[in-house]
Scaffold this motif. Structure first.
Motif, PDB file in Angstrom:
ATOM      1  N   LEU A   2       0.675  -1.360  -0.078  1.00 35.29           N
ATOM      2  CA  LEU A   2      -0.349   0.303  -0.070  1.00 35.29           C
ATOM      3  C   LEU A   2       0.962   1.103  -0.260  1.00 35.29           C
ATOM      4  O   LEU A   2       0.284   2.360  -0.856  1.00 35.29           O
ATOM      5  CB  LEU A   2      -0.803  -0.370   0.985  1.00 35.29           C
ATOM      6  CG  LEU A   2      -2.241  -0.986   0.819  1.00 35.29           C
ATOM      7  CD1 LEU A   2      -2.786  -2.029   2.480  1.00 35.29           C
ATOM      8  CD2 LEU A   2      -3.322  -0.823   0.102  1.00 35.29           C
ATOM      9  N   TYR A   5       1.702   1.928  -3.809  1.00 34.80           N
ATOM     10  CA  TYR A   5       0.794   2.152  -4.503  1.00 34.80           C
ATOM     11  C   TYR A   5       0.748   3.501  -3.768  1.00 34.80           C
ATOM     12  O   TYR A   5       0.775   4.532  -5.284  1.00 34.80           O
ATOM     13  CB  TYR A   5      -0.535   1.677  -4.229  1.00 34.80           C
ATOM     14  CG  TYR A   5      -1.737   1.795  -4.934  1.00 34.80           C
ATOM     15  CD1 TYR A   5      -1.685   1.354  -6.214  1.00 34.80           C
ATOM     16  CD2 TYR A   5      -2.330   3.064  -4.600  1.00 34.80           C
ATOM     17  CE1 TYR A   5      -2.655   2.009  -7.200  1.00 34.80           C
ATOM     18  CE2 TYR A   5      -3.269   2.945  -5.318  1.00 34.80           C
ATOM     19  CZ  TYR A   5      -3.400   3.046  -6.545  1.00 34.80           C
ATOM     20  OH  TYR A   5      -4.881   3.643  -7.145  1.00 34.80           O
ATOM     21  N   ARG A   6       0.570   3.784  -2.688  1.00 35.48           N
ATOM     22  CA  ARG A   6       0.586   5.423  -2.741  1.00 35.48           C
ATOM     23  C   ARG A   6       1.506   6.627  -3.023  1.00 35.48           C
ATOM     24  O   ARG A   6       0.765   7.675  -3.519  1.00 35.48           O
ATOM     25  CB  ARG A   6       0.131   6.017  -0.430  1.00 35.48           C
ATOM     26  CG  ARG A   6      -0.197   7.357  -0.625  1.00 35.48           C
ATOM     27  CD  ARG A   6      -0.232   7.259   1.737  1.00 35.48           C
ATOM     28  NE  ARG A   6      -1.362   5.901   1.758  1.00 35.48           N
ATOM     29  CZ  ARG A   6      -0.675   5.248   2.733  1.00 35.48           C
ATOM     30  NH1 ARG A   6       1.133   5.054   3.189  1.00 35.48           N
ATOM     31  NH2 ARG A   6      -1.015   4.230   3.388  1.00 35.48           N
ATOM     32  N   ALA A   9       0.903   6.977  -6.627  1.00 41.55           N
ATOM     33  CA  ALA A   9      -0.249   7.132  -6.533  1.00 41.55           C
ATOM     34  C   ALA A   9      -0.375   9.020  -6.553  1.00 41.55           C
ATOM     35  O   ALA A   9      -1.048   9.575  -7.148  1.00 41.55           O
ATOM     36  CB  ALA A   9      -1.743   6.596  -5.667  1.00 41.55           C
ATOM     37  N   LEU A  58      -8.427  -4.260  -2.400  1.00 50.57           N
ATOM     38  CA  LEU A  58      -9.112  -2.882  -2.721  1.00 50.57           C
ATOM     39  C   LEU A  58      -9.197  -2.745  -1.607  1.00 50.57           C
ATOM     40  O   LEU A  58      -9.964  -1.340  -1.087  1.00 50.57           O
ATOM     41  CB  LEU A  58      -9.951  -3.870  -3.448  1.00 50.57           C
ATOM     42  CG  LEU A  58      -9.190  -3.980  -5.088  1.00 50.57           C
ATOM     43  CD1 LEU A  58     -10.777  -4.979  -6.092  1.00 50.57           C
ATOM     44  CD2 LEU A  58      -8.882  -2.792  -5.776  1.00 50.57           C
ATOM     45  N   GLU A  60      -7.967  -2.099   1.467  1.00 49.04           N
ATOM     46  CA  GLU A  60      -7.461  -1.084   2.309  1.00 49.04           C
ATOM     47  C   GLU A  60      -7.063  -0.191   1.446  1.00 49.04           C
ATOM     48  O   GLU A  60      -7.416   1.132   1.560  1.00 49.04           O
ATOM     49  CB  GLU A  60      -6.027  -1.716   2.137  1.00 49.04           C
ATOM     50  CG  GLU A  60      -5.801  -2.490   3.072  1.00 49.04           C
ATOM     51  CD  GLU A  60      -6.453  -1.868   4.652  1.00 49.04           C
ATOM     52  OE1 GLU A  60      -5.539  -1.387   5.055  1.00 49.04           O
ATOM     53  OE2 GLU A  60      -6.423  -3.018   5.185  1.00 49.04           O
ATOM     54  N   LEU A  61      -7.320  -0.256  -0.029  1.00 49.72           N
ATOM     55  CA  LEU A  61      -7.689   1.147  -0.812  1.00 49.72           C
ATOM     56  C   LEU A  61      -9.023   2.429   0.291  1.00 49.72           C
ATOM     57  O   LEU A  61      -9.060   3.137  -0.098  1.00 49.72           O
ATOM     58  CB  LEU A  61      -7.510   0.725  -2.164  1.00 49.72           C
ATOM     59  CG  LEU A  61      -6.134   0.658  -2.961  1.00 49.72           C
ATOM     60  CD1 LEU A  61      -6.449   0.428  -4.499  1.00 49.72           C
ATOM     61  CD2 LEU A  61      -5.496   1.891  -2.717  1.00 49.72           C
ATOM     62  N   LYS A  64      -8.989   3.163   2.902  1.00 49.70           N
ATOM     63  CA  LYS A  64      -8.059   4.546   3.103  1.00 49.70           C
ATOM     64  C   LYS A  64      -8.112   5.690   2.296  1.00 49.70           C
ATOM     65  O   LYS A  64      -7.500   6.492   2.726  1.00 49.70           O
ATOM     66  CB  LYS A  64      -6.657   4.149   3.955  1.00 49.70           C
ATOM     67  CG  LYS A  64      -6.436   3.280   5.063  1.00 49.70           C
ATOM     68  CD  LYS A  64      -5.443   2.844   4.555  1.00 49.70           C
ATOM     69  CE  LYS A  64      -4.828   1.590   5.984  1.00 49.70           C
ATOM     70  NZ  LYS A  64      -3.701   1.103   6.526  1.00 49.70           N
ATOM     71  N   ASN A  65      -9.215   5.485   1.453  1.00 49.75           N
ATOM     72  CA  ASN A  65      -8.937   6.811   0.719  1.00 49.75           C
ATOM     73  C   ASN A  65      -7.619   6.968  -0.181  1.00 49.75           C
ATOM     74  O   ASN A  65      -7.401   8.317  -0.658  1.00 49.75           O
ATOM     75  CB  ASN A  65      -9.988   7.651   0.649  1.00 49.75           C
ATOM     76  CG  ASN A  65      -9.990   8.818  -0.274  1.00 49.75           C
ATOM     77  OD1 ASN A  65     -10.540   7.889  -1.924  1.00 49.75           O
ATOM     78  ND2 ASN A  65     -10.187   9.729  -0.615  1.00 49.75           N
ATOM     79  N   ILE A  66      -7.047   5.817  -0.810  1.00 43.85           N
ATOM     80  CA  ILE A  66      -5.922   6.183  -1.555  1.00 43.85           C
ATOM     81  C   ILE A  66      -5.787   6.130  -3.034  1.00 43.85           C
ATOM     82  O   ILE A  66      -6.503   5.228  -3.265  1.00 43.85           O
ATOM     83  CB  ILE A  66      -5.091   4.556  -1.197  1.00 43.85           C
ATOM     84  CG1 ILE A  66      -4.900   4.553   0.641  1.00 43.85           C
ATOM     85  CG2 ILE A  66      -3.818   4.602  -1.627  1.00 43.85           C
ATOM     86  CD1 ILE A  66      -4.161   3.229   1.093  1.00 43.85           C
ATOM     87  N   GLY A  67      -5.332   6.692  -3.217  1.00 40.95           N
ATOM     88  CA  GLY A  67      -4.649   7.289  -4.833  1.00 40.95           C
ATOM     89  C   GLY A  67      -6.392   8.173  -5.454  1.00 40.95           C
ATOM     90  O   GLY A  67      -6.032   8.087  -6.494  1.00 40.95           O
TER      91      GLY A  67
END
Length: 69
Positions: A2, A5-6, A9, A58, A60-61, A64-67
């Motif tokens: 994550l 990815y963060r 993003a 997905l 977790e994304l 946490k509103n990642i991306g």
């Protein structure tokens, strides 16, 4: 995974190639857990393992509103 990815993003949309570059190294230790099983059992278990890994990613994304979305 994550965190990687963060970081991607934050620079903009994450390409399919970048996402594969994040997921593959993260999946490697998980797939190695299946190594002691015979090949036919690994083949039967792998789709479930991949599905669980993707679902967790997905969730977790979303949580946490990642991306950006």
């Amino acid at each position: 995974m994550l965190d990687a990815y963060r970081i991607q993003a934050a620079a903009g949309p994450v390409t399919e190639q970048a996402l594969e570059g994040i997921l593959f190294p993260a999946a490697h230790p998980i797939v190695n857990i299946l190594a002691p099983y015979p090949a036919d059992q690994r083949a039967a278990l792998l789709p479930s393992v991949v599905c669980f890994m993707l679902a967790t990613f997905l969730e977790e994304l979303a949580g946490k509103n990642i991306g950006g979305g």
